[in-house]
Design a protein around this motif. Structure first.
Motif, short mmCIF file in Angstrom:
data_model
loop_
_atom_site.label_atom_id
_atom_site.label_comp_id
_atom_site.label_asym_id
_atom_site.label_seq_id
_atom_site.Cartn_x
_atom_site.Cartn_y
_atom_site.Cartn_z
N ALA A 240 3.07 0.53 11.81
CA ALA A 240 2.60 0.40 13.19
C ALA A 240 1.54 1.41 13.56
CB ALA A 240 3.80 0.56 14.14
N ALA A 241 1.29 2.40 12.72
CA ALA A 241 0.33 3.45 13.05
C ALA A 241 -1.06 2.86 13.29
CB ALA A 241 0.26 4.48 11.94
N PRO A 242 -1.72 3.27 14.38
CA PRO A 242 -3.06 2.73 14.66
C PRO A 242 -4.11 3.24 13.68
CG PRO A 242 -2.50 4.45 16.23
CD PRO A 242 -1.26 4.20 15.43
N ALA A 243 -3.81 4.36 12.98
CA ALA A 243 -4.78 4.93 12.04
C ALA A 243 -4.04 5.70 10.97
CB ALA A 243 -5.75 5.84 12.78
N ARG A 244 -4.58 5.64 9.74
CA ARG A 244 -3.97 6.36 8.61
C ARG A 244 -5.09 6.94 7.77
NH1 ARG A 244 -2.75 1.14 8.62
NH2 ARG A 244 -0.84 0.51 9.71
N ASP A 245 -5.07 8.24 7.52
CA ASP A 245 -6.08 8.82 6.65
C ASP A 245 -5.53 8.96 5.24
OD1 ASP A 245 -4.43 11.02 6.62
OD2 ASP A 245 -5.75 12.28 7.83
N ARG A 246 -6.36 9.39 4.31
CA ARG A 246 -5.96 9.44 2.91
C ARG A 246 -4.77 10.37 2.70
NH1 ARG A 246 -8.56 7.64 -1.27
NH2 ARG A 246 -10.51 7.44 -0.08
N ASP A 247 -4.76 11.52 3.38
CA ASP A 247 -3.67 12.47 3.19
C ASP A 247 -2.33 11.89 3.62
OD1 ASP A 247 -5.33 14.36 2.13
OD2 ASP A 247 -5.61 15.45 4.03
N SER A 248 -2.32 11.22 4.78
CA SER A 248 -1.06 10.66 5.27
C SER A 248 -0.57 9.52 4.39
CB SER A 248 -1.20 10.19 6.72
OG SER A 248 -2.14 9.13 6.81
N ILE A 249 -1.51 8.75 3.85
CA ILE A 249 -1.13 7.66 2.95
C ILE A 249 -0.54 8.21 1.66
CG2 ILE A 249 -2.02 5.77 1.52
CD1 ILE A 249 -4.04 5.21 3.75
N GLU A 250 -1.17 9.26 1.10
CA GLU A 250 -0.67 9.85 -0.14
C GLU A 250 0.69 10.51 0.08
OE1 GLU A 250 -3.77 12.41 -1.47
OE2 GLU A 250 -5.01 10.76 -2.27
N THR A 251 0.85 11.14 1.23
CA THR A 251 2.15 11.75 1.55
C THR A 251 3.23 10.69 1.65
OG1 THR A 251 1.10 13.57 2.75
CG2 THR A 251 3.41 13.13 3.23
N PHE A 252 2.92 9.62 2.34
CA PHE A 252 3.87 8.51 2.49
C PHE A 252 4.23 7.94 1.12
CE2 PHE A 252 4.72 3.94 3.21
CZ PHE A 252 5.81 4.04 4.06
N GLU A 253 3.25 7.78 0.25
CA GLU A 253 3.48 7.22 -1.08
C GLU A 253 4.42 8.12 -1.88
OE1 GLU A 253 0.86 5.60 -4.89
OE2 GLU A 253 0.01 7.08 -3.53
N THR A 254 4.15 9.42 -1.87
CA THR A 254 4.97 10.34 -2.65
C THR A 254 6.41 10.36 -2.17
OG1 THR A 254 3.05 11.76 -3.08
CG2 THR A 254 5.23 12.77 -3.32
N LEU A 255 6.59 10.44 -0.88
CA LEU A 255 7.94 10.52 -0.33
C LEU A 255 8.71 9.21 -0.48
CD1 LEU A 255 7.14 12.65 2.84
CD2 LEU A 255 8.18 13.40 0.70
#
Length: 339
Positions: free
Chosen positions: A40-55
């Motif tokens: 639902a996030a209106p925006a996602r940058d590379r760092d947040s995507i990589e963090t989400f992927e790792t976790l």
């Protein structure tokens, strides 16, 4: 992928999801909440995507089947979900794989390969809106009619690309495929003209108008003339019903390769003969003699021969020749003099 206002949005997964004090229900709830927040996030940058992927990849192995199915439903439609997460979910079960394949904004590479391996998978893949050109080419390699028809209707297969040109080339002799392509509203005249025989009367008229405009704009001279001896030979061959010899004569008179495949007597291709006769400058009376004598299918019922005679009478010679060249995929007499 846009810039995120909160790069630590998914950090709540860290520790809690793997804690021995967390119950399975708590882990499942945290996974689903974070998945919903990511989607639902209106925006996602590379760092947040990589963090989400790792976790997420650290937590998914401890999730139960019900939770993984729920995560597949939440995450598959999101374009920013890393392929590694989708691939993990798709490998979990047939149900999760079906959800990913149906709803994913992009397919993970492993899922893409699995789809290419089976006829049903290729058909599903051919209808996806996110196809890349490499996948389209791989789908076309096997020559499956149902897959080609699905690709023809798919806006992801863009006119002007090599894959689309291959579809048009195949559609020249496959009327069902041609009719699907003709339903699109993004065809150029170069795409439409080869499909002329499969078009209805209204579309054929529109194609002829576009061809005429193209010839006038590009100042292309298309002309051909037969001698009296040529006409006499053409009529004599028709009276013998020798379609093979007639087609060879058409190729010679028009300057086409001897290997050109006309197949003018096949159902759906009779109009090609009418266009060829008009391109050669044959008048409608002599053309009628050809239709009456070459094969009964060209003159019965009466509406058939009337339609063919109308093609000879009403289509301008240069337009007829341009259409013949497009339908057959050959070029011989066209002379382009520049803009």
């Amino acid at each position: 992928m846009a810039s995120s206002s909160n790069p630590d949005l998914w950090s709540g997964l860290s520790g809690f999801g793997s804690s021995e004090n967390a119950t399975p229900d708590m882990r499942a709830a945290l996974l689903k909440v974070n998945a919903e927040m990511f989607a639902a996030a209106p925006a996602r940058d590379r760092d947040s995507i990589e963090t989400f992927e790792t976790l997420m990849l650290g937590s998914l192995p401890r999730a139960d089947s019900t939770t993984l199915l729920a995560l597949a439903r939440i995450l598959a439609p999101c374009a920013d979900v890393p392929a590694s997460i989708l691939d993990y979910l798709a490998q979990h079960s047939p149900e999760a794989r079906a959800i990913v394949l149906q709803h994913a904004a992009h397919l993970p590479a492993a899922a893409n390969r699995r789809q290419l391996a089976t006829a049903s998978g290729r058909l599903r893949l051919a209808a996806r809106p996110d196809l890349d050109d490499a996948t389209i080419r791989r789908l076309l390699l096997l020559g499956e009619e149902a897959v080609a028809e699905a690709l023809a209707a798919n806006p992801a297969v863009v006119p002007g690309t090599a894959s689309f040109k291959l579809l048009v080339q195949r559609a020249r002799c496959r009327p069902p495929l041609a009719r699907i392509l003709l339903e699109r509203d993004d065809l150029s005249i170069a795409d439409e003209a080869p499909l002329y025989l499969a078009a209805d009367a209204t579309r054929r008229a529109a194609i002829r108008e576009r061809v005429a405009a193209m010839l006038a704009r590009r100042r292309i001279s298309l002309s051909c003339a037969m001698t009296e001896e040529d006409v006499a030979e053409l009529l004599a061959i028709s009276r013998r019903g020798d379609a093979e010899r007639l087609e060879a004569l058409l190729s010679m008179l028009l300057g086409f390769p001897a290997s050109t495949e006309w197949r003018v007597l096949e159902l759906g291709r009779h109009r090609l003969l009418a266009l060829a006769l008009k391109a050669l400058g044959l008048d409608w009376r002599n053309a009628t003699s050809v239709f009456l004598s070459l094969h009964p299918a060209l003159s019965y019922p009466l509406s058939v021969i009337r339609d063919l005679v109308r093609e000879v009478r009403d289509v301008p010679g240069p337009v007829a020749l341009a259409l013949v060249e497009a339908i057959l995929g050959v070029k011989a007499l066209s002379q382009e003099h520049g803009e």
